[in-house]
Design a protein around this motif. Structure first.
Motif, PDB file in Angstrom:
ATOM      1  N   PHE A  16      -4.574  -0.357  -1.999  1.00 23.19           N
ATOM      2  CA  PHE A  16      -5.258  -1.370  -1.408  1.00 23.19           C
ATOM      3  C   PHE A  16      -5.001  -0.678   0.187  1.00 23.19           C
ATOM      4  O   PHE A  16      -6.279  -0.904   1.288  1.00 23.19           O
ATOM      5  CB  PHE A  16      -4.458  -3.105  -0.962  1.00 23.19           C
ATOM      6  CG  PHE A  16      -4.919  -3.996  -0.291  1.00 23.19           C
ATOM      7  CD1 PHE A  16      -5.602  -3.957  -0.057  1.00 23.19           C
ATOM      8  CD2 PHE A  16      -3.314  -3.544   0.781  1.00 23.19           C
ATOM      9  CE1 PHE A  16      -6.225  -5.207   1.468  1.00 23.19           C
ATOM     10  CE2 PHE A  16      -3.603  -4.404   2.116  1.00 23.19           C
ATOM     11  CZ  PHE A  16      -4.944  -4.883   2.138  1.00 23.19           C
ATOM     12  N   LEU A  17      -4.064   0.372   0.609  1.00 27.60           N
ATOM     13  CA  LEU A  17      -3.558   0.137   1.935  1.00 27.60           C
ATOM     14  C   LEU A  17      -4.480   1.680   2.213  1.00 27.60           C
ATOM     15  O   LEU A  17      -5.173   1.463   2.940  1.00 27.60           O
ATOM     16  CB  LEU A  17      -2.105   1.088   1.735  1.00 27.60           C
ATOM     17  CG  LEU A  17      -1.953   0.137   2.144  1.00 27.60           C
ATOM     18  CD1 LEU A  17       0.400   0.798   2.064  1.00 27.60           C
ATOM     19  CD2 LEU A  17      -1.311  -0.474   3.515  1.00 27.60           C
ATOM     20  N   LYS A  18      -5.111   1.944   0.525  1.00 26.20           N
ATOM     21  CA  LYS A  18      -6.260   3.561   1.017  1.00 26.20           C
ATOM     22  C   LYS A  18      -7.633   3.045   0.807  1.00 26.20           C
ATOM     23  O   LYS A  18      -8.375   3.573   1.740  1.00 26.20           O
ATOM     24  CB  LYS A  18      -6.208   4.393  -0.627  1.00 26.20           C
ATOM     25  CG  LYS A  18      -5.317   5.245  -0.943  1.00 26.20           C
ATOM     26  CD  LYS A  18      -5.008   5.930  -2.780  1.00 26.20           C
ATOM     27  CE  LYS A  18      -4.336   7.152  -2.884  1.00 26.20           C
ATOM     28  NZ  LYS A  18      -3.834   7.315  -4.112  1.00 26.20           N
ATOM     29  N   THR A  19      -8.410   1.459   0.473  1.00 29.21           N
ATOM     30  CA  THR A  19      -8.860   0.955   1.223  1.00 29.21           C
ATOM     31  C   THR A  19      -8.900   0.400   2.625  1.00 29.21           C
ATOM     32  O   THR A  19      -9.920   0.724   3.318  1.00 29.21           O
ATOM     33  CB  THR A  19      -9.662  -0.257   0.095  1.00 29.21           C
ATOM     34  OG1 THR A  19      -8.277  -1.077   0.798  1.00 29.21           O
ATOM     35  CG2 THR A  19     -10.079  -0.416  -0.992  1.00 29.21           C
ATOM     36  N   GLU A  20      -7.857   0.535   2.995  1.00 28.42           N
ATOM     37  CA  GLU A  20      -7.753   0.314   4.952  1.00 28.42           C
ATOM     38  C   GLU A  20      -7.568   1.297   4.899  1.00 28.42           C
ATOM     39  O   GLU A  20      -6.885   1.145   6.860  1.00 28.42           O
ATOM     40  CB  GLU A  20      -6.901  -0.239   4.799  1.00 28.42           C
ATOM     41  CG  GLU A  20      -6.967  -2.350   3.834  1.00 28.42           C
ATOM     42  CD  GLU A  20      -6.667  -2.680   4.707  1.00 28.42           C
ATOM     43  OE1 GLU A  20      -5.454  -3.024   5.484  1.00 28.42           O
ATOM     44  OE2 GLU A  20      -6.423  -4.536   5.058  1.00 28.42           O
ATOM     45  N   TYR A  21      -7.667   2.683   4.633  1.00 29.70           N
ATOM     46  CA  TYR A  21      -7.627   4.586   5.056  1.00 29.70           C
ATOM     47  C   TYR A  21      -6.154   3.549   5.937  1.00 29.70           C
ATOM     48  O   TYR A  21      -6.092   4.417   7.768  1.00 29.70           O
ATOM     49  CB  TYR A  21      -8.126   4.391   6.436  1.00 29.70           C
ATOM     50  CG  TYR A  21     -10.148   4.568   5.790  1.00 29.70           C
ATOM     51  CD1 TYR A  21     -10.382   5.292   4.500  1.00 29.70           C
ATOM     52  CD2 TYR A  21     -10.518   3.308   5.910  1.00 29.70           C
ATOM     53  CE1 TYR A  21     -12.007   5.250   4.165  1.00 29.70           C
ATOM     54  CE2 TYR A  21     -12.016   3.136   5.168  1.00 29.70           C
ATOM     55  CZ  TYR A  21     -12.201   4.826   4.462  1.00 29.70           C
ATOM     56  OH  TYR A  21     -13.842   4.359   3.531  1.00 29.70           O
TER      57      TYR A  21
END
Length: 174
Positions: free
Chosen positions: A63-68
């Motif tokens: 999830f954090l990767k999708t939010e950079y």
């Protein structure tokens, strides 16, 4: 990433098989774990519960990767590893690497911290101890807990995983 998480929008019966939605880098065994509704629901109990579950942690990272903003969880995990270092020489080396990667202004994976915390951390790392990063780690943890974690619980990634596990359990009980 979209491909790996794409099965969430499919109507597959086996989507509760974590292997279909697991983020890259998560170690996989020959037998893929099944996630229960209870397990996925517990992630909403507290941020600590989510982080202490290896699949919850993997989904939160995805999830954090999708939010950079995955530098936050990577920094937090790196700090957890740092605390376990016993050798003073390794402590100095690791402290320098962490500072250059996450804390220094313009670091490649710079975490969002205030000037005072950055300066105090820099001072502490001149003579590092296993607790030198505790304050900055706590600030990043708090940021994730208050900001990213609630968004994760409302995210499509989490909601669809929860729905999939619930649908899978309902089909099994019928």
């Amino acid at each position: 990433m979209k491909t790996r998480l794409g099965c969430l929008s499919n109507k597959s019966d086996s989507c509760s098989d974590f292997s279909e939605i697991s983020p890259p880098g998560l170690k996989r065994s020959t037998k893929h774990p099944k996630l229960s509704t209870d397990e996925v629901t517990k992630w909403a109990d507290s941020f600590d519960v989510l982080l202490s579950n290896k699949y919850g942690l993997a989904m939160f990272r995805a999830f954090l990767k999708t939010e950079y903003s995955d530098e936050n969880i990577e920094f937090w995990l790196t700090c957890e590893d740092y605390k376990r270092i016993k050798s003073p020489v390794k402590l100095v080396s690791k402290a320098n690497k962490i500072y250059m990667e996450f804390i220094d202004v313009q670091a490649p994976r710079e975490v969002n911290i205030d000037f005072r915390t950055r300066q105090e951390t820099r001072q502490k790392l001149l003579e590092p101890t296993s607790s030198s990063l505790n304050e900055v780690q706590a600030k990043v943890y708090s940021l994730m807990e208050k900001d990213s974690y609630p968004r994760f619980l409302r995210s499509k990634i989490y909601q669809e995983l929860l729905n999939r596990t619930q649908m899978h359990c309902q089909r099994k009980s019928v």
